[in-house]
Design a protein around this motif. Structure first.
Motif, PDB file in Angstrom:
ATOM      1  N   GLY A   9      -2.118   6.213  -7.280  1.00 33.23           N
ATOM      2  CA  GLY A   9      -2.758   6.374  -5.973  1.00 33.23           C
ATOM      3  C   GLY A   9      -1.687   6.594  -4.923  1.00 33.23           C
ATOM      4  O   GLY A   9      -0.632   7.183  -5.196  1.00 33.23           O
ATOM      5  N   VAL A  11       0.435   4.515  -3.525  1.00 38.66           N
ATOM      6  CA  VAL A  11       1.729   3.892  -3.830  1.00 38.66           C
ATOM      7  C   VAL A  11       2.344   4.472  -5.105  1.00 38.66           C
ATOM      8  O   VAL A  11       3.522   4.829  -5.137  1.00 38.66           O
ATOM      9  CB  VAL A  11       1.567   2.352  -3.943  1.00 38.66           C
ATOM     10  N   ASP A  32      -8.033   8.205 -13.841  1.00 42.32           N
ATOM     11  CA  ASP A  32      -8.824   9.269 -13.216  1.00 42.32           C
ATOM     12  C   ASP A  32      -8.239  10.627 -13.630  1.00 42.32           C
ATOM     13  O   ASP A  32      -7.169  11.033 -13.157  1.00 42.32           O
ATOM     14  CB  ASP A  32      -8.762   9.063 -11.693  1.00 42.32           C
ATOM     15  N   VAL A  84      -1.451  -0.326  -9.651  1.00 42.21           N
ATOM     16  CA  VAL A  84      -2.911  -0.195  -9.532  1.00 42.21           C
ATOM     17  C   VAL A  84      -3.404  -0.933  -8.294  1.00 42.21           C
ATOM     18  O   VAL A  84      -2.670  -1.728  -7.697  1.00 42.21           O
ATOM     19  CB  VAL A  84      -3.620  -0.751 -10.797  1.00 42.21           C
ATOM     20  N   TYR A  98      -7.659  -5.000 -12.154  1.00 43.60           N
ATOM     21  CA  TYR A  98      -6.961  -3.758 -12.539  1.00 43.60           C
ATOM     22  C   TYR A  98      -5.551  -4.074 -13.049  1.00 43.60           C
ATOM     23  O   TYR A  98      -5.062  -3.440 -13.984  1.00 43.60           O
ATOM     24  CB  TYR A  98      -6.862  -2.785 -11.351  1.00 43.60           C
ATOM     25  N   SER A 123       2.146  -3.492  -7.252  1.00 40.09           N
ATOM     26  CA  SER A 123       0.914  -3.781  -6.501  1.00 40.09           C
ATOM     27  C   SER A 123       1.125  -5.062  -5.704  1.00 40.09           C
ATOM     28  O   SER A 123       1.912  -5.926  -6.100  1.00 40.09           O
ATOM     29  CB  SER A 123      -0.249  -4.021  -7.472  1.00 40.09           C
TER      30      SER A 123
HETATM   31  N1  LIG Z   1      -1.740   2.214   0.316  1.00 43.75           N
HETATM   32  C1  LIG Z   1      -0.740   1.615   0.942  1.00 43.75           C
HETATM   33  O1  LIG Z   1      -0.364   1.985   2.057  1.00 43.75           O
HETATM   34  C2  LIG Z   1      -0.010   0.474   0.286  1.00 43.75           C
HETATM   35  C3  LIG Z   1       1.242   0.081   0.781  1.00 43.75           C
HETATM   36  C4  LIG Z   1       1.911  -0.970   0.168  1.00 43.75           C
HETATM   37  C5  LIG Z   1       1.349  -1.623  -0.914  1.00 43.75           C
HETATM   38  N2  LIG Z   1       0.111  -1.240  -1.363  1.00 43.75           N
HETATM   39  C6  LIG Z   1      -0.447  -1.929  -2.537  1.00 43.75           C
HETATM   40  O2  LIG Z   1      -0.215  -1.102  -3.683  1.00 43.75           O
HETATM   41  C7  LIG Z   1      -1.304  -1.211  -4.608  1.00 43.75           C
HETATM   42  C8  LIG Z   1      -1.903   0.163  -4.874  1.00 43.75           C
HETATM   43  O3  LIG Z   1      -2.429   0.643  -3.661  1.00 43.75           O
HETATM   44  P1  LIG Z   1      -2.905   2.166  -3.491  1.00 43.75           P
HETATM   45  O4  LIG Z   1      -3.271   2.342  -2.068  1.00 43.75           O
HETATM   46  O5  LIG Z   1      -1.903   3.064  -4.113  1.00 43.75           O
HETATM   47  O6  LIG Z   1      -4.225   2.142  -4.404  1.00 43.75           O
HETATM   48  P2  LIG Z   1      -5.099   3.396  -4.885  1.00 43.75           P
HETATM   49  O7  LIG Z   1      -6.486   2.876  -5.040  1.00 43.75           O
HETATM   50  O8  LIG Z   1      -4.838   4.565  -4.012  1.00 43.75           O
HETATM   51  O9  LIG Z   1      -4.499   3.738  -6.320  1.00 43.75           O
HETATM   52  C9  LIG Z   1      -4.672   2.953  -7.459  1.00 43.75           C
HETATM   53  C10 LIG Z   1      -4.775   3.886  -8.651  1.00 43.75           C
HETATM   54  O10 LIG Z   1      -4.731   3.113  -9.858  1.00 43.75           O
HETATM   55  C11 LIG Z   1      -5.581   3.748 -10.823  1.00 43.75           C
HETATM   56  N3  LIG Z   1      -5.865   2.772 -11.887  1.00 43.75           N
HETATM   57  C12 LIG Z   1      -6.609   1.660 -11.828  1.00 43.75           C
HETATM   58  N4  LIG Z   1      -6.558   1.010 -13.014  1.00 43.75           N
HETATM   59  C13 LIG Z   1      -5.737   1.706 -13.833  1.00 43.75           C
HETATM   60  C14 LIG Z   1      -5.285   1.537 -15.166  1.00 43.75           C
HETATM   61  N5  LIG Z   1      -5.631   0.490 -15.904  1.00 43.75           N
HETATM   62  N6  LIG Z   1      -4.460   2.478 -15.681  1.00 43.75           N
HETATM   63  C15 LIG Z   1      -4.079   3.545 -14.938  1.00 43.75           C
HETATM   64  N7  LIG Z   1      -4.482   3.755 -13.668  1.00 43.75           N
HETATM   65  C16 LIG Z   1      -5.298   2.846 -13.118  1.00 43.75           C
HETATM   66  C17 LIG Z   1      -6.760   4.212  -9.991  1.00 43.75           C
HETATM   67  O11 LIG Z   1      -7.498   5.229 -10.621  1.00 43.75           O
HETATM   68  C18 LIG Z   1      -6.066   4.689  -8.709  1.00 43.75           C
HETATM   69  O12 LIG Z   1      -5.745   6.067  -8.769  1.00 43.75           O
HETATM   70  C19 LIG Z   1      -2.262  -2.223  -3.987  1.00 43.75           C
HETATM   71  O13 LIG Z   1      -1.968  -3.503  -4.468  1.00 43.75           O
HETATM   72  C20 LIG Z   1      -1.940  -2.145  -2.503  1.00 43.75           C
HETATM   73  O14 LIG Z   1      -2.262  -3.333  -1.813  1.00 43.75           O
HETATM   74  C21 LIG Z   1      -0.551  -0.191  -0.808  1.00 43.75           C
END
Ligand SMILES: NC(=O)c1ccc[n+]([C@@H]2O[C@H](COP(=O)([O-])OP(=O)(O)OC[C@H]3O[C@@H](n4cnc5c(N)ncnc54)[C@H](O)[C@@H]3O)[C@@H](O)[C@H]2O)c1
Length: 431
Positions: A9, A11, A32, A84, A98, A123
């Motif tokens: 995703g 990150v 996905d 994830v 996840y 994560s």
């Molecule tokens: N988005 C941000 O700005 C940000 C910044 C810092 C930290 N974080 C943290 O990073 C983590 C991820 O955030 P994000 O925004 O990238 O989430 P996101 O929902 O955009 O991406 C997560 C991805 O993981 C995939 N996924 C889920 N289970 C899986 C599995 N078993 N195998 C393979 N793929 C799998 C999903 O399909 C999805 O594409 C979270 O804990 C979030 O709090 C996010």
């Protein structure tokens, strides 16, 4: 180094692209299939500045690829990052399902390799998750910590909208490791980064992430609370914070009052920390107040608009900006959601416009009409609420609002320059 990334995703993809750019070979994994296909075509499945060209080049140069096959990716790498999602459960606590699933997939794959491998959680997880959930899954599968595997926690601090730059040039890199070998493998991954590296234990690394986000969210809610008193006494909260922020002990950043914070991190992380505190027997008084203030800000904005317009029932209201902030298509926890819900509850007709996030917003609140441009959203509207600080909105002048039925504007992010507004009735939060 060969690196696999589970979860591609915001990150995971940015981490993958960033590490590949630094010379590592990266395999991104996602459940996905459409994301995987898109990445392999060099097209980012998310909107993020600078990502497109770089991803395309890295895929062409075979430095980065994507797959749905976790086992294969893990077997062909020395380190696996878990990226994830960790969403909120219904009660606001963190949902680690996840992370659990990804850990099981990694453990299964590692049992077949027989080679030392470092598993690193990126994560955001509450303290104790890496050692209390991820490690037991590995051990139950038969892996021995220190011999077959290493364990780390490397929280991510990137901001959507400037994610790639944040990843490549972070203020700091935090590496929590279960032992010296894990720490040194993770350090090696970041050896070409110029940022300071904090090497610590795993729980401290997990906690650093939550405390950072909670403190930033606290600054925003604090500014919002101060904005209310400024509105009452005729002071300007932005001017106040400019003066306050010059104090080097305080800093000006994150002291902008407005419609509150949204996004996939601040609301969820503060809620998760609240639950974690309670679970540990600590009363999170400040954090609860941070959330309360934040939940009220969009309602306050609607109240202000109603104050200017009279009853909202039957009126057409344009919301400019649906993304939770500028330069992203992410609408998770966007303040446009409670704002639209409140407007609809009061009987208004709501039209939303966003340069990037319209499609993502379409399923969030039913009965919100989507416009294809600022002009379309404003035409015939009785009121306008500015929710996102998109650059496109900064240049709006009085003539742009003249297509409205009554040019009444509530600027929730201080994006407009109202000097010279003659016919537009303009108000902003905190002044
Ligand atoms: N988005 C941000 O700005 C940000 C910044 C810092 C930290 N974080 C943290 O990073 C983590 C991820 O955030 P994000 O925004 O990238 O989430 P996101 O929902 O955009 O991406 C997560 C991805 O993981 C995939 N996924 C889920 N289970 C899986 C599995 N078993 N195998 C393979 N793929 C799998 C999903 O399909 C999805 O594409 C979270 O804990 C979030 O709090 C996010």
């Amino acid at each position: 180094m060969n690196i696999s990334i589970i979860g591609t995703g915001y990150v995971g993809l940015v981490t993958g692209v960033g590490l590949a750019e630094k010379g590592h070979r990266v395999i991104c994994v996602d459940t996905d299939g459409s994301k995987v296909d898109s990445i392999n075509r060099g097209v980012p499945p998310i909107f993020e500045k600078d990502l497109e060209g770089m991803l395309e080049r890295l895929v062409k140069e075979e430095k980065l690829e994507a797959t749905m096959d976790t086992a294969n990716a893990v077997k062909n790498s020395q380190v696996t990052f878990i990226c994830v999602g960790t969403p909120s459960s219904e009660d606001g606590s963190i949902d680690t399902s996840y992370v659990e699933r990804a850990s099981q997939d990694i453990a299964e794959a590692l049992m077949e390799t027989g080679e030392y491998h470092v598993v690193c959680v990126k994560s955001t997880v509450v303290p104790g998750t890496t050692e209390g959930l991820v490690l037991p899954i590995m051990e139950e599968a038969g892996l021995e910590m220190g011999k077959d595997m290493g364990l780390g926690m490397n929280p991510e601090f990137l901001r959507e909208g400037v994610a790639l730059d944040d990843f490549m040039n972070p203020d700091r890199i935090v590496i929590g490791g279960a032992d010296d070998r894990s720490k040194s493998v993770l350090r090696e991954i970041y050896q070409d980064f110029e940022s300071p590296i904090v090497v610590t234990d795993i729980k401290t690394a997990e906690m650093i992430k939550y405390v950072s986000n909670a403190l930033l969210a606290t600054k925003i809610s604090f500014a919002n609370e101060m904005s209310r008193i400024c509105e009452k006494i005729g002071a300007d909260v932005y001017g106040v914070m400019d003066g306050v922020g010059l104090d080097s002990r305080i800093e000006r950043k994150f002291l902008n009052a407005g419609v509150g914070f949204g996004g996939s991190c601040f609301p969820k992380d503060v809620m998760a920390l609240i639950h974690f505190c309670r679970w540990q027997g600590v009363n999170p008084r400040i954090l609860e107040a941070v959330i309360k203030v934040n939940e009220h800000q969009p309602i306050h904005a609607v109240n202000m608009l109603e104050d200017m317009l009279g009853r909202l029932s039957g009126k057409r209201i344009a919301i400019l900006g649906l993304a939770f902030k500028a330069d992203t298509d992410d609408v998770r926890e966007s303040r446009a959601i409670p704002m639209a819900q409140e407007l609809l509850r009061r009987g208004a007709r709501v039209v939303g416009y966003d340069p990037m996030a319209g499609k993502n917003f379409s399923g969030e609140v039913s009965n919100v009409e989507l416009a294809g441009s600022v002009e379309e959203a404003l035409t015939g509207s009785h009121g306008c609420l500015i929710q996102t600080d998109w650059e496109e909105f900064r240049s709006l002048g009085e003539k742009d609002f003249m297509v409205m039925s009554t040019p009444v504007v509530l600027d929730g992010r201080r994006v407009l320059n109202p000097e010279g507004f003659d016919k537009v009735r303009y108000r902003t939060i905190g002044r």
